[in-house]
Design a protein around this motif. Structure first.
Motif, PDB file in Angstrom:
ATOM      1  N   ARG A 357       0.828  -1.210   0.000  1.00 32.77           N
ATOM      2  CA  ARG A 357       0.000   0.000   0.000  1.00 32.77           C
ATOM      3  C   ARG A 357       0.864   1.262   0.000  1.00 32.77           C
ATOM      4  NH1 ARG A 357      -3.545  -3.186   3.226  1.00 32.77           N
ATOM      5  NH2 ARG A 357      -2.467  -2.552   5.147  1.00 32.77           N
ATOM      6  N   VAL A 358       1.984   1.216   0.713  1.00 28.51           N
ATOM      7  CA  VAL A 358       2.891   2.365   0.714  1.00 28.51           C
ATOM      8  C   VAL A 358       3.516   2.543  -0.661  1.00 28.51           C
ATOM      9  CG1 VAL A 358       4.994   3.342   1.707  1.00 28.51           C
ATOM     10  CG2 VAL A 358       3.373   2.103   3.181  1.00 28.51           C
ATOM     11  N   ILE A 359       3.941   1.436  -1.275  1.00 32.11           N
ATOM     12  CA  ILE A 359       4.576   1.505  -2.596  1.00 32.11           C
ATOM     13  C   ILE A 359       3.598   2.056  -3.624  1.00 32.11           C
ATOM     14  CG2 ILE A 359       5.463   0.090  -4.500  1.00 32.11           C
ATOM     15  CD1 ILE A 359       6.766  -1.722  -2.393  1.00 32.11           C
ATOM     16  N   GLU A 360       2.389   1.524  -3.651  1.00 34.05           N
ATOM     17  CA  GLU A 360       1.432   1.948  -4.667  1.00 34.05           C
ATOM     18  C   GLU A 360       0.963   3.379  -4.444  1.00 34.05           C
ATOM     19  OE1 GLU A 360      -2.384   0.134  -7.131  1.00 34.05           O
ATOM     20  OE2 GLU A 360      -1.976  -0.583  -5.082  1.00 34.05           O
ATOM     21  N   GLY A 361       1.117   3.888  -3.221  1.00 37.67           N
ATOM     22  CA  GLY A 361       0.679   5.248  -2.943  1.00 37.67           C
ATOM     23  C   GLY A 361       1.775   6.288  -3.070  1.00 37.67           C
ATOM     24  N   ARG A 395      -2.792  10.251 -11.157  1.00 35.42           N
ATOM     25  CA  ARG A 395      -4.200  10.191 -11.549  1.00 35.42           C
ATOM     26  C   ARG A 395      -5.100   9.878 -10.364  1.00 35.42           C
ATOM     27  NH1 ARG A 395      -7.181   5.825 -12.217  1.00 35.42           N
ATOM     28  NH2 ARG A 395      -5.300   4.561 -11.940  1.00 35.42           N
ATOM     29  N   ASP A 396      -4.681   8.919  -9.531  1.00 34.51           N
ATOM     30  CA  ASP A 396      -5.502   8.444  -8.414  1.00 34.51           C
ATOM     31  C   ASP A 396      -4.590   8.361  -7.196  1.00 34.51           C
ATOM     32  OD1 ASP A 396      -6.494   6.224  -6.553  1.00 34.51           O
ATOM     33  OD2 ASP A 396      -8.201   6.380  -7.919  1.00 34.51           O
ATOM     34  N   PRO A 397      -5.026   8.851  -6.033  1.00 30.91           N
ATOM     35  CA  PRO A 397      -4.141   8.868  -4.865  1.00 30.91           C
ATOM     36  C   PRO A 397      -3.848   7.485  -4.290  1.00 30.91           C
ATOM     37  CG  PRO A 397      -6.332   9.626  -4.253  1.00 30.91           C
ATOM     38  CD  PRO A 397      -6.330   9.499  -5.747  1.00 30.91           C
ATOM     39  N   GLU A 398      -4.607   6.460  -4.659  1.00 32.44           N
ATOM     40  CA  GLU A 398      -4.437   5.141  -4.045  1.00 32.44           C
ATOM     41  C   GLU A 398      -4.008   4.063  -5.032  1.00 32.44           C
ATOM     42  OE1 GLU A 398      -4.578   4.977  -0.886  1.00 32.44           O
ATOM     43  OE2 GLU A 398      -5.430   6.973  -0.557  1.00 32.44           O
ATOM     44  N   ARG A 399      -4.433   4.166  -6.289  1.00 31.73           N
ATOM     45  CA  ARG A 399      -4.215   3.078  -7.230  1.00 31.73           C
ATOM     46  C   ARG A 399      -3.407   3.548  -8.435  1.00 31.73           C
ATOM     47  NH1 ARG A 399      -5.132   0.798  -3.461  1.00 31.73           N
ATOM     48  NH2 ARG A 399      -6.937  -0.466  -2.849  1.00 31.73           N
ATOM     49  N   LEU A 400      -2.580   2.649  -8.954  1.00 27.92           N
ATOM     50  CA  LEU A 400      -1.806   2.917 -10.161  1.00 27.92           C
ATOM     51  C   LEU A 400      -2.123   1.863 -11.201  1.00 27.92           C
ATOM     52  CD1 LEU A 400       1.728   3.725  -8.659  1.00 27.92           C
ATOM     53  CD2 LEU A 400       0.127   5.362  -9.684  1.00 27.92           C
ATOM     54  N   ARG A 401      -1.951   2.237 -12.460  1.00 25.46           N
ATOM     55  CA  ARG A 401      -2.093   1.275 -13.541  1.00 25.46           C
ATOM     56  C   ARG A 401      -1.011   1.568 -14.574  1.00 25.46           C
ATOM     57  NH1 ARG A 401      -7.799   3.826 -15.708  1.00 25.46           N
ATOM     58  NH2 ARG A 401      -6.927   5.727 -16.673  1.00 25.46           N
ATOM     59  N   VAL A 402      -0.701   0.589 -15.417  1.00 26.76           N
ATOM     60  CA  VAL A 402       0.323   0.753 -16.442  1.00 26.76           C
ATOM     61  C   VAL A 402      -0.038   1.929 -17.345  1.00 26.76           C
ATOM     62  CG1 VAL A 402       1.407  -0.305 -18.461  1.00 26.76           C
ATOM     63  CG2 VAL A 402       1.028  -1.662 -16.404  1.00 26.76           C
ATOM     64  N   GLY A 403       0.937   2.801 -17.571  1.00 26.47           N
ATOM     65  CA  GLY A 403       0.729   3.976 -18.407  1.00 26.47           C
ATOM     66  C   GLY A 403       0.458   5.247 -17.639  1.00 26.47           C
ATOM     67  N   ASP A 404       0.162   5.147 -16.350  1.00 26.14           N
ATOM     68  CA  ASP A 404      -0.088   6.348 -15.543  1.00 26.14           C
ATOM     69  C   ASP A 404       1.170   7.206 -15.462  1.00 26.14           C
ATOM     70  OD1 ASP A 404      -2.677   5.731 -15.008  1.00 26.14           O
ATOM     71  OD2 ASP A 404      -2.405   5.261 -12.890  1.00 26.14           O
ATOM     72  N   SER A 405       1.000   8.528 -15.507  1.00 22.85           N
ATOM     73  CA  SER A 405       2.095   9.430 -15.179  1.00 22.85           C
ATOM     74  C   SER A 405       2.168   9.555 -13.665  1.00 22.85           C
ATOM     75  CB  SER A 405       1.880  10.801 -15.817  1.00 22.85           C
ATOM     76  OG  SER A 405       0.685  11.390 -15.320  1.00 22.85           O
ATOM     77  N   LEU A 406       3.387   9.682 -13.149  1.00 26.92           N
ATOM     78  CA  LEU A 406       3.606   9.759 -11.710  1.00 26.92           C
ATOM     79  C   LEU A 406       4.737  10.752 -11.480  1.00 26.92           C
ATOM     80  CD1 LEU A 406       2.871   8.670  -8.908  1.00 26.92           C
ATOM     81  CD2 LEU A 406       4.485   6.800  -9.284  1.00 26.92           C
TER      82      LEU A 406
END
Length: 504
Positions: A357-361, A395-406
């Motif tokens: 959860r820490v990594i994905e956030g 894009r989303d404070p909790e979830r990531l998906r392939v292609g998201d900018s971060l």
């Protein structure tokens, strides 16, 4: 792809070497049964094809194991030669060829195939080139029919001659070079070499001769440097030949500039003192094919895994490469181009779920669990030079998906609960990645972090050296704080919530 007659058995010597390790799967794909002869069979254990072949322990010089290895063999590939042997390497190579040829005759082997070096006639050859010529002559004059293929520079990741070309070009925007950079060379793609080695077994029975093989172009070494630079997206190189630089000094110079060991560089340099151009192309007329791969395309194929900005190369995966021009996990450390790595690992007294959860956030409002000023400064520097800068967020404070900018990264790969791989979109002299993983060791949760950087040109190498002193602060604290955040979150989740007790 050619297909072998049913049940045909091929023996490969030198299977732990550059060509041998790539020839075995080509033979298997063509329908051959394959047996390998190795002095140290343990060296073959990391090859993905190991369970599909028979391995015999033996030695071509002493003759140990040759009778067993050559039993019932239809075609034997002799891919043994010294690159950095001792003072008596030439006599050792010759003795090995004689011993092997004699054992092949006694076993009834139908054909021997050998890969030698392409060299001009009527000139004084280097000791290594002369030795390879002598081995070819011994095999052709032996009782078993032999097909000797002679190639010059082989273009493919892991080839010693290609790695020398790669490192010289990538690391030196300007260079003073020995006059051998003017030598004419007929390079050939490793895919073509392997295809011709397999197809050599299709030649008419009794064929007993040498064939020259090369690609469709003849280039000077200097032209190869410039063409490599163009394909790799590097600026044109300034090349200033100098008249005096002996092979010994040249090999020391190559060893200083590149990671290729001087003991390997010296025979490569010595082989370039003379032109290496095919004197005939009889094999193409005897075995018609669809042509050979041009130099630029061969280089592009050799660089393909990095050029596609994918990080699943030999440095991060022991999987079998998808093509013969890709690097192998068993290639030398100096092969396959440079990839700088910063690795960190920390135990976390938390569950894998809490760590994930820490990594994905990570990123965005939460930041990067590291020295905030360093990350902010890097983002503003990137913005100043025309990059994406630090303010894209997520894009989303909790979830990531392939292609998201971060922020100034892009999510390249995500395996929920296990792996987050980010590719840098900041302006850098080469592609970069950041991998964050959840692991288990000794019954405990482990946070694994890896930063990777593939330098392009001298600027890339200088960039990495310039930022390395800051890695302890930036990446070290990042690993500590991510593991610490997961532990704190777990403690918070386990702490009883405060309640209010009422009374009468």
């Amino acid at each position: 792809m050619s297909t072998a007659p049913s049940g045909r058995l091929a023996l490969v010597t030198g299977a732990s070497g550059y060509i041998g390790g790539r020839l075995v799967p080509e033979l298997l794909a063509s329908g051959y049964r394959v047996r390998c002869l190795a002095r140290t069979p343990e060296k073959l254990r990391d090859h993905p094809w190991r369970e599909r072949v028979e391995v015999v322990r033996g030695d071509v010089v002493s003759g140990e194991g040759l009778a067993e290895a050559l039993a019932d063999v239809d075609v034997a590939y002799y891919l043994v030669h010294s690159m950095s042997g001792g003072r008596d390497f030439a006599s050792t190579d010759a003795q090995g060829a004689r011993t092997f040829a004699g054992a092949a005759a006694r076993s009834g082997t139908g054909r021997i195939v050998y890969l030698g070096g392409l060299a001009p006639e009527h000139v004084e050859l280097s000791a290594h080139m002369a030795s390879r010529e002598e081995v070819g002559r011994i095999l052709v004059e032996a009782p078993v029919p032999a097909v000797v293929l002679r190639a010059a520079v082989i273009i493919g990741s892991g080839s010693a001659s290609f790695e020398m070309l790669r490192h010289l070009t990538e690391r030196l925007p300007a260079m003073t070079t020995p006059r051998w950079v003017r030598s004419r060379v007929q390079p050939i793609a490793v895919r073509d070499v392997l295809r011709l080695l397999v197809r050599a077994d299709e030649l008419p029975e009794g064929t007993d001769r040498t064939f020259d093989i090369g690609g469709p172009e003849v280039l000077s070494y200097a032209e190869m440097i410039q063409r490599f630079a163009s394909v790799a997206g590097l600026a044109r190189r300034l090349i200033i030949p100098v008249p005096v630089l002996s092979p010994g000094l040249s090999s020391l110079w190559v060893g200083l500039i590149t990671p290729v060991p001087p003991s390997v560089a010296r025979p490569l340099v010595e082989s370039l003192r003379h032109d290496a151009v095919a004197g005939e192309d009889d094999l193409a007329r005897t075995l018609p094919d669809h042509g050979r791969i041009p130099f630029d395309e061969a280089v592009r194929l050799a660089l393909r895994r990095i050029d596609e900005d994918r990080v699943d190369t030999r440095w991060s995966s022991a999987a079998w490469p998808s093509a013969p021009s890709d690097p192998l996990p068993t290639d030398p450390d100096w092969a396959g181009g440079s990839l700088y790595t910063d690795r960190r690992a920390r135990y976390a007294d938390a569950s894998p779920e809490s760590l994930w959860r820490v990594i994905e956030g990570i990123g965005g409002q939460r930041g990067w669990y590291s020295w905030p000023l360093a990350w902010a400064a890097r983002g503003w520097i990137d913005l100043a030079v025309g990059g994406v800068g630090p303010r894209r967020g997520r894009r989303d404070p909790e979830r990531l998906r392939v292609g998201d900018s971060l922020d100034f990264w892009r999510v390249e790969e995500i395996v929920p609960g296990e792996l987050l791989r980010l590719r840098a979109e900041m302006r850098l002299p080469g592609p970069a990645w950041l991998e964050l993983r959840v692991g288990r060791a000794d019954g405990r949760t482990v946070y694994c972090q890896r930063a990777l950087f593939h330098p392009r040109g001298l600027a890339g190498h200088l960039y990495w050296k310039a930022v390395t002193p800051f890695h302890g602060v930036v990446f070290g604290s990042m690993a500590d704080n991510i593991a610490g955040r997961a532990e704190a979150d777990e403690r918070d989740a386990q702490r009883p919530s405060d309640g209010v007790t009422g009374g009468t």
